[in-house]
Design a protein around this motif. Structure first.
Motif, PDB file in Angstrom:
ATOM      1  N   ARG F  36       0.828  -1.200   0.000  1.00 41.90           N
ATOM      2  CA  ARG F  36       0.000   0.000   0.000  1.00 41.90           C
ATOM      3  C   ARG F  36       0.866   1.255   0.000  1.00 41.90           C
ATOM      4  N   SER F 168     -17.524  12.437 -13.298  1.00 38.56           N
ATOM      5  CA  SER F 168     -16.971  12.072 -11.988  1.00 38.56           C
ATOM      6  C   SER F 168     -16.800  13.309 -11.115  1.00 38.56           C
ATOM      7  N   ILE F 240     -10.224  12.183  -8.093  1.00 39.27           N
ATOM      8  CA  ILE F 240     -11.572  11.668  -7.843  1.00 39.27           C
ATOM      9  C   ILE F 240     -12.013  10.765  -8.996  1.00 39.27           C
ATOM     10  N   ARG F 243     -10.013   7.329  -9.096  1.00 42.66           N
ATOM     11  CA  ARG F 243     -10.448   6.401  -8.061  1.00 42.66           C
ATOM     12  C   ARG F 243     -11.835   5.838  -8.372  1.00 42.66           C
ATOM     13  N   LEU F 244     -12.701   6.712  -8.880  1.00 41.28           N
ATOM     14  CA  LEU F 244     -14.058   6.276  -9.192  1.00 41.28           C
ATOM     15  C   LEU F 244     -14.028   5.296 -10.359  1.00 41.28           C
ATOM     16  N   ALA F 247     -12.449   2.068  -9.203  1.00 40.17           N
ATOM     17  CA  ALA F 247     -13.356   1.308  -8.339  1.00 40.17           C
ATOM     18  C   ALA F 247     -14.304   0.470  -9.188  1.00 40.17           C
ATOM     19  N   SER F 248     -14.884   1.070 -10.195  1.00 39.43           N
ATOM     20  CA  SER F 248     -15.776   0.353 -11.091  1.00 39.43           C
ATOM     21  C   SER F 248     -15.026  -0.797 -11.748  1.00 39.43           C
ATOM     22  N   GLY F 249     -13.878  -0.473 -12.267  1.00 38.36           N
ATOM     23  CA  GLY F 249     -13.093  -1.475 -12.994  1.00 38.36           C
ATOM     24  C   GLY F 249     -12.622  -2.610 -12.123  1.00 38.36           C
ATOM     25  N   VAL F 251     -13.691  -3.823  -9.413  1.00 41.30           N
ATOM     26  CA  VAL F 251     -14.742  -4.729  -9.008  1.00 41.30           C
ATOM     27  C   VAL F 251     -15.205  -5.563 -10.196  1.00 41.30           C
TER      28      VAL F 251
END
Lengths: 253, 253, 253, 253, 253, 253, 253, 253
Positions: F36, F168, F240, F243-244, F247-249, F251
């Motif tokens: 991380r 976004s 932003i 990350r958005l 996040a979609s990708g 998952v």
């Protein structure tokens, strides 16, 4: 002639009462005599040598340098420009550093004493940081520079933590958010002199931004000088360093 | 356990690698160990003891005092009010000075060291001047007070010229025109810490007036803390005084 | 034709009611007649002669100078530049002082009256100080100059203490910390007119710093004019001096 | 003992050199002696008598009043409150005017001299206008009041045009747009002292609005004191009036 | 196609529901149709024609002028410079007034209607005053100019009292103390639009001084636009004048 | 070597205790190791690559670009000038956009991800809007531009309502009244980043006007960056968006 | 007696020259006579009736109300408090609205004329909006109120678009971001009078925020009055409405 | 009835063209219908539910709560006082947190989603930090609090470095020097929302100090909301968190 001498001469009748009164009113009241006050006069002379060049004509700067140089042997000018330098250079041997804009006449002390650390936040703060550093060196302090230590990468400060701790004084130079002074103040014990700079744009308001930040520094031990006043910070750091170094030395012998 | 101890314990297998990492990240990185850092921790502790009471509930102030008092033996609170005092007093023996609004737990050092001079311009600046003076005394500095020395009657300053000269640091407290700091800076060699106060009206703008005046002080050797920040000035003056006094002493032996 | 004359002419039928009304509405209501009002008109004319050159085209300045010069014999222009000077100089014999930027047409009074003292803090304040001094001289006041008397070396002021005391008015010109006006106000009885200057940098905020300092002057007897407004201070000092000198004279005879 | 006496005593051996030095440093350097300086001391005393009550405790005010009253016979206090009044009244016979907030000890001069005109813009400016008027009266000037003369109904000023013209000085008190000072300055020859007040709301910014307006007054002859500083204006107006009246009188005899 | 037409077409099936929705969201909701809204569109168009040139490249200004000129027949540009003018002039026949900096394409209305009075305080306010006057003329209002009417010589205003009274609106342009707007507001009934200008120096703070003065104007009936915003004042004065003139005319027939 | 490695090496005796201490103090504490934190270092590196060119000499900029370019492959410089560009271009292949003043080294990401909408009020806001847009593109975000959407013609915003809704993040760039950010914030759900610009004059106070407007935006969901700080807004919008989109990708797979 | 009468009387010998001069200087120069000037006097009287109650004692307010009420039949007081109301109510029949703080004596006009629209952004702006509305009604204008129309939900404004278009003037009252005035100005043709309010916190700076926003309004046709100055906006809106309505009517007959 | 329904009804003849026009103008243009716009309406509703209580009467607050509560089931009120709470509590079941001053009607979401970190500098910042945290929780976000992390003891931040890194957004709340936001921004990748607070004194200027510091934050990724605007920060952080969490989730299924 100091006050003792003056009073003796008066008591001896070699100076008149009018002369005594004229000199008491017309001269510096600190010019009265005693070893400690001599020491003070030396200090005053050091300050008096500083010429704030901005707003003066080249001819005025040259005249003042000539006058002070003849009397004191060294002169420091701040915020000078190239034209002023050339005007002075016609009369005497001076050096001008284009970064700090300092104009210097006379040789610096051979041995630089103690330790002052000058830290700055960014490359653009360099002129102010150098003005502080070179001013302190002009008066005889040893200076360690750590530039480009802004809080956006605050870990860089940790690498110099020891360096900060054993300094007589730390000068923290920063524009924009000016957070450097507060963070340095939280990291070390020596007095921290914050110098806000006019580096930045928008809400830095030509230095008001970092000025206000530094005044509000949550860490105690931080005091502040005027925006871009590298000279003032260097001078003050030197005064603290010189006294501290001298205290050690005086007692030592 | 300092860093040396921690590393030894890790090498000896008595603490795990996770424990080492947790403590290195989770603790003060300055909490690592060595004589100098111990000295620093002491300094930090001193600062940590200071509780900015304004804006805290009486219960919060009491909790913090209890916690710090148990650990350190002394605690200093600034800008306290009567209600906070009473809340703390239910838990421990504290003193509150209604003028400076300082709230103090624990005994001051028996012998006050060195010399700090606190000068102030007017009677109404007293609370801030006392905050500076009592803060320095809390930490162990000897303080000489010269109040009501405003520049409107500037000759009063001359009577204390010697007093100023052999101080480790001078705190100059003034509202309204704030000229005191500049004038004191022009009279003596020690570092001058200006404290603008919110005393005044109209164009003093709750202390902005003297703040700006002090920042523009023509005399070098003057730096400034926040408006009404007597604590900050007293703390800084003490730090300079303590180091100067200690330097003399350390070398002496 | 003054009001008396106008009413007489109306009563005599030589001017119509419409003419009377037109002139009463269209002219200065102070243009009505009586010795004292004549005196006022003279004063007004003196003020009217002053041309604020900044922001005007060279041609506009030249036209105004020609018009006023023909009517009054003397004209004073403030904040002029070289180009405006040249434009006026094509039409009439004018002098321009590059330091004060004053543009003058006509001969100054042969005998300068009374005494005004202009003190300034630093060399860079010279342009404003000279604007004040030369304005007062233009109107007929005698001016004594004491420049470079900043409070960083406040003892310099003591040497001129007597000089200050018997002036009709003192103009104190200072930038940066602006403390000069307060200190002078504390040293002498005559009215002190403070002129903050835009000399300085950072927190002097182009003169706001010394302006606020002067407004907060703890010493009474100090009033302030606009930043860099040497003209206004010189004009006001002259008005006070002229009335005071005249009062002595008028009674004498 | 003045400087002449001190030097004589030293020459005569009745005071030691240390004593001479102590007193020269410790006393006002203006306290040296000569008729003119006596006159100055009188002036200083007048100023010294003024007690800025705001921010002082009732006990402090009472102590200062007692001390000054015993020495000088009269004392003036500004910005006093009822509680301070009561504290002083326990010790001595004082009067407090609730409008101007002035606290006065001692009898005013029997004959008020010369003429000062105090004009104010609105009813709400009354406290400041009265502070100016009563201060001038305390020192011995005759004051004519013309209140509620704001420029929204500027014709009211014309009815007092003559009144303004033969004053020694005019005090113009106004809040909100503060235009009164400029308009009065354009109507008459005497020096106009503008006092911006904190009357108003919104963009008057507690008096910054009228302060800036007055500083920018296009009419020369206008100078400005601090916001709500009726005392300063009244004091300055008196000083101008007293000197002007005295000049006439002195010559007359 | 207006909303009526759109709905009819939808009801008639000649446009789809999606098309109706797209246009309702994508177009001005005020673009819906009716005589009154047409009138509004005309007004909008008038506003839309105004090009704020400052900060645009010459090429951008030229493109916008070409586009608007082809559509509307007239275009007004404010704060243009010479370079922008030349760029536009390569494409179409435009006029630029170097004083007001207005850039105009198309012929002004043949008959100027009603009456607007533009008064200004000093010669240096001319550019802003002309911007106001020429803007109003561009839209079709008759303008009477009275420049150089500052309150330092307030009687000049009385000579135009009648002129002010029968105007539809008065634009008062002033820098420095900005008192003109308040005084004019006290002299006449029409709405007064104050335009503070950046003329002045020091405490005029580039127009903040007169802006604050005008906002605090004691006389009701005064409103204010941005510093140096002659265009805004001229536009607003025209709108008031046009509506007032039209009201008279419409009813007359 | 990360912290795990360091501790292992220490336990293994291959590095000394002094070496461990030196590196713990001298390095970034985040530089200690773990996946991380690597991720964090990547983020840091991205930020570190940005060079604030203003106030640096051309040689300084070139040195920094060379250093960062060699290490990272791409470099972004903000507020560069032509001279700095030329100095860098001697060493490496860089592009400079004269509108946004961005100086870019290295290829942008091949596929731009997600969607950011940049709206601006007027043509003169273009440089700041482009700085925001191109910064986001430099980091890999897809940007849709809608310029010239000021609230004076607010219906233009409705035509892009859908566009705004599925972004976004929205960057709203406006000078003068700065109302755009509040209005956009009231129209859509994504976070709105307001960028006040120094476009305007008078009471826009070089961007303070729109800054204050945006800070007071009644619509929640609006935050603000410094005046003219297109870079900061573009960077934040990208963070932003990245990350958005990620996040979609993440998952998805 | 008007000027004609005065001159006739003087020509006829029934008033002396001194009397003529006294009255010309002592009275309003606008008080000279003619139908139009009578009309002006009526306007002046209307303004004169307004009593700014803030800062006045209850007794002062009562006296002024009694005096004006006897002369004019109606009086309007602004920013009154309950205590002032009670003091006036002892002398005469007055009404006080606790929301707008207006204090009214006398009956409003029976028929309210024309149309003014008052729009406000939020519920907390109600007191200022009501002050504007009730002031306009006091003078005889018909007022339509649309409160709570802030730009965060800007669609609410569209529902009143027609209402706005046929108003004589629109008063837009808003605190916080103050964007309402600009948006309304972009939606309709009538003059928009912006009233910034002190509603908000933080960076609204007691109304400076919306004040600056409104001054920078991109939409022309917007002018601004002082913060919270509902009275000024209502008065000005009435003046525009009254003249517009009268113009229609006068021509009609 | 949404736009589709309205158009269908119009096409079907069951609503008139006038009715269509009335509703299109009179309603929210976003109230037109479609899944995306429903989503938007939900968002809008969320915002609409927020009641800014300050400056409203208890009765007004109660009415608004009743109205919104009946329609939406939950209502959030900010800056409420005890009296307003009691007024609402008479009508419905509400909770008020005296620290954050939030007034809440309705149950919070059962499962709090994602992660927001709220860090604050000092204990006195608690009310604002809690307002941010509880606002985000009201809307359904999970919040982790780390209070008392000021930069004076910056090492405390390192202990939460991981915590910061995996947050959706970080809210940094600080008064005084406000350096926290910049330092946090330099430590982690998520968007940082700075909330300056009015905690402090003197040069913190009721929050202007930390506001300016945060706007100047050298670390990118930081944006700022109004002073003390905990609500705005919490709302914005929730919006970012909700979208990020939803993005992950939506794709997951």
């Amino acid at each position: 002639m100091d006050l003792d001498g003056l009073l003796d001469a008066f008591a001896a009748g070699s100076v008149s009462r009018e002369e005594v009164k004229r000199r008491l009113l017309g001269q510096s009241v600190v010019d009265i005599g005693s070893a400690r006050l001599d020491c003070q006069r030396t200090v005053r002379t050091g300050a008096a040598e500083v010429v704030f060049c901005q707003g003066k004509t080249p001819a005025q700067v040259a005249d003042i340098f000539k006058h002070l140089g003849d009397r004191n042997g060294t002169v420091l000018g701040t915020r000078s420009n190239q034209e002023q330098y050339e005007s002075v250079a016609e009369k005497m041997l001076v050096r001008r550093d284009p970064v700090s804009r300092l104009l210097v006449y006379g040789e610096p002390p051979a041995d630089l004493l103690g330790k002052i650390v000058v830290v700055s936040a960014g490359t653009a703060d360099l002129p102010v940081a150098e003005e502080a550093a070179q001013t302190a060196e002009f008066y005889g302090s040893r200076v360690v520079r750590h530039f480009d230590c802004g809080v956006a990468g605050i870990h860089r400060l940790y690498s110099i933590a020891e360096e900060l701790q054993d300094a007589s004084a730390v000068v923290a130079v920063a524009g924009m958010d000016g957070a450097l002074a507060a963070v340095v103040g939280g990291l070390c014990a020596p007095p921290v002199i914050g110098v806000p700079t006019s580096v930045g744009y928008g809400a830095s308001f030509q230095g008001i931004g970092p000025l206000i930040t530094m005044l509000n520094a949550c860490a105690p031990g931080v005091s502040v000088v005027n925006i871009d006043n590298g000279f003032g910070a260097g001078y003050l750091a030197h005064m603290i360093n010189a006294r501290l170094t001298r205290a050690s030395g005086e007692v030592a012998e």
